[in-house]
Write an enzyme that holds these catalytic residues in place. Structure first.
Site, short mmCIF file in Angstrom:
data_model
loop_
_atom_site.label_atom_id
_atom_site.label_comp_id
_atom_site.label_asym_id
_atom_site.label_seq_id
_atom_site.Cartn_x
_atom_site.Cartn_y
_atom_site.Cartn_z
N GLU A 93 41.91 32.71 44.87
CA GLU A 93 42.64 33.42 45.94
C GLU A 93 41.85 33.38 47.25
O GLU A 93 42.39 33.06 48.31
CB GLU A 93 42.87 34.86 45.47
CG GLU A 93 43.45 35.81 46.51
CD GLU A 93 43.50 37.26 45.98
OE1 GLU A 93 44.08 37.48 44.90
OE2 GLU A 93 42.96 38.16 46.64
N SER A 119 47.64 41.15 38.62
CA SER A 119 47.73 40.56 39.96
C SER A 119 49.14 40.66 40.51
O SER A 119 50.11 40.63 39.77
CB SER A 119 47.31 39.09 39.94
OG SER A 119 47.41 38.57 41.25
N LYS A 164 40.84 37.02 35.55
CA LYS A 164 41.29 37.63 36.81
C LYS A 164 40.26 37.41 37.92
O LYS A 164 40.60 37.17 39.08
CB LYS A 164 41.57 39.14 36.63
CG LYS A 164 41.94 39.87 37.92
CD LYS A 164 43.21 39.32 38.50
CE LYS A 164 43.76 39.90 39.78
NZ LYS A 164 43.06 40.65 40.71
N HIS A 217 40.71 34.01 39.12
CA HIS A 217 41.94 34.04 39.94
C HIS A 217 41.58 34.47 41.36
O HIS A 217 42.02 33.87 42.35
CB HIS A 217 42.95 35.01 39.32
CG HIS A 217 44.08 35.40 40.24
ND1 HIS A 217 43.93 36.31 41.28
CD2 HIS A 217 45.38 34.99 40.30
CE1 HIS A 217 45.07 36.44 41.92
NE2 HIS A 217 45.97 35.66 41.35
N ASN A 218 40.78 35.52 41.48
CA ASN A 218 40.45 36.03 42.81
C ASN A 218 39.57 35.05 43.59
O ASN A 218 39.69 34.95 44.80
CB ASN A 218 39.78 37.39 42.71
CG ASN A 218 40.81 38.49 42.49
OD1 ASN A 218 41.85 38.24 41.90
ND2 ASN A 218 40.52 39.68 42.96
C1 6PG Z 1 45.69 40.45 43.21
C2 6PG Z 1 44.58 40.62 44.22
C3 6PG Z 1 44.11 42.03 44.24
C4 6PG Z 1 43.33 42.33 45.51
C5 6PG Z 1 41.86 42.09 45.33
C6 6PG Z 1 41.17 41.24 46.35
O1 6PG Z 1 45.55 39.55 42.43
O2 6PG Z 1 46.66 41.21 43.28
O3 6PG Z 1 43.52 39.78 43.90
O4 6PG Z 1 43.49 42.29 43.04
O5 6PG Z 1 43.83 41.70 46.58
O6 6PG Z 1 41.35 43.36 45.32
O7 6PG Z 1 40.51 42.03 47.24
P1 6PG Z 1 39.39 41.65 48.28
O8 6PG Z 1 39.93 40.60 49.19
O9 6PG Z 1 39.21 42.98 48.96
O10 6PG Z 1 38.17 41.25 47.53
#
Ligand code: 6PG
Length: 614
Positions: A336, A274, A329, A332-333
């Site tokens: 995010e 990430s 991960k 994490h997303n």
């Molecule tokens: C990171 C991000 C990275 C990317 C993802 C999310 O941790 O650096 O999560 O992996 O931004 O691909 O992408 P989407 O918003 O397109 O699902």
């Protein structure tokens, strides 16, 4: 490394002379009590070895910091010893000298004055955990040939990076900057002039040019591209090689790949990376998991290139077996997505709802970033809102349809599968889906729309929104970490949530000051069922509660959608409710489907013959 009597000192000295490096014999650094024990025929315990290994490691780290590479001769029999020895060192080549019991015994019997007695050989052999990723050399070879073999390996690059897109080449540059020679491969490379990483012509040429055991990092998009690379790579690899998938692969695919490669002795690691391009180049947050024995080999490499927490710890840690790294991960997303949506909702409430300009909001977010909301995403929001194109704010020119590659959706799908509520993350995924209905929304706005003006105090709303954002964020982290706890049990990963919070403290997209407190909460209680009931977070969220409710009330009154913020508040209210209306749900299920229900006053399952005539 190798058992006592395998010839480490002689080979190590000859190698150091050949390389012009310093040589250290680990035996020279034993404290007197260890030497006395061994001379008395008593094997050392792990506790005896701990201070010795730690002091060897600090000596090596100091030597490397002064650019003095060196050869160390050390038995390093167990994986845990090797981990301590290698911590923070960057590139380490393990050379394992191997020979038969009889040969080594003979050599030990012929050496004089050594404190290690021949009858301790068996205990050494018993303690030996064969190292993954070491160069193994038979000691039947003469010393100069052993040195030649080590030199052959030493002169070749150790790491290959396949997929030299933005992320792959940034990580390759980061590795090279930390003294780890890299060879890259990309079927269609597009590099700026003078790009300093050498490229192989083909996957076969790449594998042939790397020293054994090879460490190959795959940086291609998840899904079929990873399979394609594995298809061309695997025939060229051999047992002991390490393959790392650094993309956003689905963790179930990673589990399968690991099992598939295990059969041929190849170590497969799924590593969440990430931090985007800047992170990859300057210090990413890394979440590796998979083939455990390989971790000892790659740990020093990735510790040297990872971001550092404010306390100086590397933002990389072993997550666990199978797909644990990619799972972490993925979560994490999910967090995010939730963080981004919560920020967007507050922006919408204050901009469209309360009429604050982008420029004012840029200042507000920059100010919030100095306090308990300090985070990368709040920081970049301030930068985005102040960006102009001509006389227009760039953000107003960007189409309001959010895209997604799928990792957020996977979190929701998986949480449904394991039965764990994560409404804020789900709402964030849904909000992206709703945003994508742009054409329908534009037409619905004509039929159903209607602005309501905010009539309260702007300053009060700004402060309420700050607290609502903080509390909603805590509730969303609580959901993500609860999901990690459930998945850990489901898959037997033993995820260490304090260590995950540490790895997320720097380098990654969700890095935030708050994660230091999350780490502390799981250090206080590793089995904490939910962050909301940790003393610190309970106090914080309760203090924000009036402002949180006020923010949601204002948004509801104005008709500004706050899908994720309201989901966070409803999660908080549901989680803290001793009683929920599921009794009625159960009665309904029994009414129309005889599904039975349990009672509060008696054990067992019950069915009622409901009077269905009315
Ligand atoms: C990171 C991000 C990275 C990317 C993802 C999310 O941790 O650096 O999560 O992996 O931004 O691909 O992408 P989407 O918003 O397109 O699902």
């Amino acid at each position: 490394m190798g058992v006592s009597g395998s010839g480490k000192t002689v080979v190590g000295q000859a190698l150091a002379r050949r390389l012009g490096w310093d040589f250290y014999d680990a035996d020279d650094f034993h404290p007197p009590q260890n030497i006395a024990k061994m001379a008395g025929g008593i094997p050392l315990t792990d506790a005896d070895r701990a201070p010795w290994l730690a002091s060897l490691n600090s000596g090596l780290v100091a030597a490397m910091a002064e650019n003095r590479p060196c050869v160390l001769a050390c038995s390093a029999l167990k994986q845990q010893y090797r981990q301590v020895l290698q911590a923070g060192l960057g590139q380490v080549q393990l050379v394992h000298l191997v020979g038969s019991y009889e040969l080594i015994l003979g050599r030990m019997q012929s050496r004089e004055g050594h404190y290690m007695k021949p009858d301790m050989l068996q205990s050494q052999i018993d303690a030996l955990e064969p190292p993954a990723g070491a160069l193994s050399i038979e000691i039947t070879l003469p010393v100069d040939q052993i040195v030649e073999k080590i030199m052959e390996t030493h002169q070749k690059p150790r790491m290959g990076v396949i997929g030299m897109g933005v992320m792959g080449r940034s990580i390759a540059l980061n590795l090279q900057r930390h003294g780890i020679p890299v060879l890259g491969y990309d079927p269609a490379p597009k590099f700026p002039d003078g790009f300093p990483i050498p490229l192989a012509e083909s996957v076969i040429a790449l594998t042939a040019s790397l020293s054994s055991p090879r460490v190959i990092l795959i940086m291609v998009p998840a899904g079929p591209p990873v399979e394609d690379v594995l298809g061309s790579l695997l025939p060229a690899l051999q047992a002991g090689d390490i393959v790392i998938d650094g993309g956003n692969s689905y963790f179930v695919d990673t589990e399968q790949r690991q099992r598939r490669l295990e059969a041929s002795g190849i170590h497969f690691i799924g590593m969440g990376v990430s931090g985007g391009e800047a992170g990859a180049l300057l210090g990413p947050s890394l979440m590796p998991g998979g083939a455990g024995p390989a971790w000892g080999v790659i740990q020093p490499i990735f510790e040297s290139i990872a971001a550092r927490t404010p306390a100086g710890q590397p933002c990389v840690a072993w997550m666990g077996s199978g797909g644990a790294g990619h799972y972490v991960k993925m979560v994490h997303n999910g967090i995010e997505y939730a963080d981004m949506q919560l920020i967007a909702e507050v922006y919408d409430l204050l901009h469209r709802g309360a009429g604050l300009s982008n420029a004012t909001l840029a200042e507000i977010f920059a100010d919030w970033n100095k306090g308990e909301l300090q985070s990368y995403l709040v920081e970049i929001t301030a930068h985005i809102l102040e960006r102009k194109e001509g006389i227009t704010d760039l953000v107003d020119l960007i189409l309001d349809e959010a895209a997604q590659k799928g990792t957020g959706k996977w979190v929701s799908q998986h949480a449904f599968d394991v039965g764990m509520p994560i409404p804020t993350i789900n709402a964030a995924v849904e909000a992206r889906l709703l945003s994508a209905l742009k054409v329908e929304r534009v037409s619905a706005a004509r039929r159903l729309g209607g602005e309501r003006a905010f009539e309260g105090e702007q300053d009060e709303l700004v402060e309420a929104a700050r607290q609502a954002l903080y509390a909603s964020k805590v509730a969303s982290y609580a959901q993500g970490f609860a999901l990690l706890g459930t998945a850990s049990q489901e898959y037997g990963w033993e995820l260490d949530r304090a260590s995950i919070a540490q790895v997320w403290q720097a380098g990654c997209i969700i890095r935030a000051g708050l994660l230091e407190q999350v780490m502390a909460a799981f250090q206080r209680n590793k089995d904490l069922p939910n962050l909301l009931v940790d003393d610190y977070f309970a106090r914080q969220v309760l203090a924000c509660q009036p402002a949180w409710r006020k923010t949601v009330q204002v948004a509801v009154g104005l008709g500004i959608p706050m899908l994720a913020t309201t989901a966070s508040l409803a999660y908080f209210d549901s989680y803290r409710s001793a009683v929920l209306p599921a009794n009625l749900t159960q009665a309904q299920r029994d009414y129309f489907g005889a599904h039975t229900y349990r009672r509060v006053d008696r054990n067992g399952f019950f069915h009622t013959e409901w009077d269905k005539s009315s």
